[in-house]
Design a protein around this motif. Sequence first.
Motif, PDB file in Angstrom:
ATOM      1  N   CYS A 121      24.381-114.872  25.941  1.00 46.18           N
ATOM      2  CA  CYS A 121      25.301-114.093  24.738  1.00 46.18           C
ATOM      3  C   CYS A 121      26.528-114.921  24.523  1.00 46.18           C
ATOM      4  CB  CYS A 121      25.661-112.756  25.676  1.00 46.18           C
ATOM      5  SG  CYS A 121      26.667-111.661  24.596  1.00 46.18           S
ATOM      6  N   MET A 162      27.721-101.705  21.316  1.00 48.53           N
ATOM      7  CA  MET A 162      27.033-102.923  21.798  1.00 48.53           C
ATOM      8  C   MET A 162      28.010-104.220  21.005  1.00 48.53           C
ATOM      9  SD  MET A 162      23.444-101.946  21.016  1.00 48.53           S
ATOM     10  CE  MET A 162      22.511-100.283  21.432  1.00 48.53           C
ATOM     11  N   GLY A 165      32.036-107.083  24.851  1.00 51.44           N
ATOM     12  CA  GLY A 165      32.682-106.446  25.943  1.00 51.44           C
ATOM     13  C   GLY A 165      31.706-105.496  26.747  1.00 51.44           C
ATOM     14  N   SER A 220      20.809-102.792  29.201  1.00 48.62           N
ATOM     15  CA  SER A 220      20.403-104.143  28.915  1.00 48.62           C
ATOM     16  C   SER A 220      19.654-104.560  29.868  1.00 48.62           C
ATOM     17  CB  SER A 220      21.471-104.986  28.283  1.00 48.62           C
ATOM     18  OG  SER A 220      22.264-104.389  27.282  1.00 48.62           O
ATOM     19  N   HIS A 222      16.416-106.725  30.085  1.00 48.65           N
ATOM     20  CA  HIS A 222      15.827-108.075  29.995  1.00 48.65           C
ATOM     21  C   HIS A 222      14.887-108.486  30.806  1.00 48.65           C
ATOM     22  CE1 HIS A 222      18.425-107.873  26.433  1.00 48.65           C
ATOM     23  NE2 HIS A 222      19.707-107.939  27.105  1.00 48.65           N
ATOM     24  N   GLU A 262      17.190-102.015  26.522  1.00 46.01           N
ATOM     25  CA  GLU A 262      17.130-103.197  25.629  1.00 46.01           C
ATOM     26  C   GLU A 262      16.504-104.513  26.115  1.00 46.01           C
ATOM     27  OE1 GLU A 262      21.222-102.932  23.607  1.00 46.01           O
ATOM     28  OE2 GLU A 262      21.106-101.504  25.230  1.00 46.01           O
ATOM     29  N   ILE A 264      14.919-108.595  25.554  1.00 53.09           N
ATOM     30  CA  ILE A 264      14.665-109.610  25.021  1.00 53.09           C
ATOM     31  C   ILE A 264      13.606-110.418  25.459  1.00 53.09           C
ATOM     32  CG2 ILE A 264      15.528-111.629  23.522  1.00 53.09           C
ATOM     33  CD1 ILE A 264      18.504-110.620  24.016  1.00 53.09           C
ATOM     34  N   ILE A 293      14.667-106.573  21.347  1.00 53.58           N
ATOM     35  CA  ILE A 293      15.271-106.775  20.358  1.00 53.58           C
ATOM     36  C   ILE A 293      15.061-108.477  20.308  1.00 53.58           C
ATOM     37  CG2 ILE A 293      17.695-106.419  19.600  1.00 53.58           C
ATOM     38  CD1 ILE A 293      18.446-106.094  22.390  1.00 53.58           C
ATOM     39  N   CYS A 339      23.624-108.953  17.362  1.00 52.36           N
ATOM     40  CA  CYS A 339      23.680-109.096  18.773  1.00 52.36           C
ATOM     41  C   CYS A 339      23.870-110.347  19.451  1.00 52.36           C
ATOM     42  CB  CYS A 339      22.300-108.472  19.412  1.00 52.36           C
ATOM     43  SG  CYS A 339      22.034-106.610  19.035  1.00 52.36           S
ATOM     44  N   GLY A 340      25.162-110.275  20.210  1.00 51.27           N
ATOM     45  CA  GLY A 340      25.122-111.470  21.179  1.00 51.27           C
ATOM     46  C   GLY A 340      25.758-112.616  20.366  1.00 51.27           C
TER      47      GLY A 340
END
Length: 346
Positions: A121, A162, A165, A220, A222, A262, A264, A293, A339-340
């Motif tokens: 991120c 999202m 932070g 999140s 992952h 979420e 990835i 995502i 995102c990210g």
Amino acid sequence: MDVKKKDIRALTKEQLRDFFIKEGDEAFRGNQVYEWLWSKSAYSFEDMTNISKETRQMLEDNFVINHIKVDTMQRSSDGTVKNAVRLHDGLIVESVLIPTPTRTTACVSSQVGCSLDCSFCATSRLKRMRNLNPDEIYDQVVAIDNESRLYFNRPLSNIVFMGMGEPLMNYNNVIKAIDKITSPEGLGMSPKRIVVSTSGVPKMIKKMADDEVKFNLAVSLHSAIDEVRTSIMPFNETFPLKDLQEALEYWYEKTKKAITYEYIVWKGINDSLKDIEALVKFCKYVPCKVNIIEYNPIDDGAFQQASNQAIEDYIRVLERNNIVVNVRRSRGKDIDAACGQLANKS
Ligand code: SAH
């Protein structure tokens, strides 16, 4: 800025009413000013046209209104808008307006930088500098609501925490901002249209459940394998999956609200059958759905989006296990708004 002057929006309505009583005025004046500050988003005391000139001057002498300022606004070819927002002390955060045919979603920041260190991120490259105040979070939403009305002829419909932070590391201010956003005296939005996304701070997830919050929770995830998750989200060492699971079970028991995970999928990191099976197992603990995502590359190329085949494998196995799964395409990549990617390149 005059250091003696107080931030008027740090006051509650009660405190504002008390202030006017002490000034020999009526408590009702506090209600009027409160309305200007929040539901009307006044930028200056001068705007408060139903307040007498003397009172406005008195407020001016005692207080400041620390409004955010949209410094630069970029529009993506897909309609996404990214605001770089300047705070009263000069720091900058980013927020994003994401339009779809039926809704407008605001993606807002909760901190300047981030204290977590997720290696994929862009925001993690910025140290956490400070928490945002409730009004700074609220103002990002108001700015996007205005842009939505201007560019899409409709009000904002959804909010996701999202942006930059970790919202649960600034819990009190996030809650205060959401209270304003959902209150009829603020924007009057339904909490059902708000999603708070967290990397998963177990203690705070339990606190939210105890507070009986009405908004939705996304985590999140992952990876559902500790070793893998720690390698990409190092704080997982402190808050391992077992603790996260337990907190989510507690959340569901108290709120009866399903969780969104979420997720990835990266090449060589979490694209094997073992990873999929671990996710399926994790999904059985609490009613949930999975949002896969798309990965948005951040400069150094250490991470790569997994093959379509790997993603199809995820979908197939999850669906076979009756777990709802959606694949989310990223928006606003050409302006680093996805995102990210929020990292103040400007
Ligand atoms: N700290 C919170 C909210 C900010 S991140 C959280 O972790 O949930 C918002 C979402 O963007 C998270 O799901 C995060 O994992 C995801 N994200 C971070 N970097 C990304 C990237 N490069 N590509 C795609 N999604 C990313």
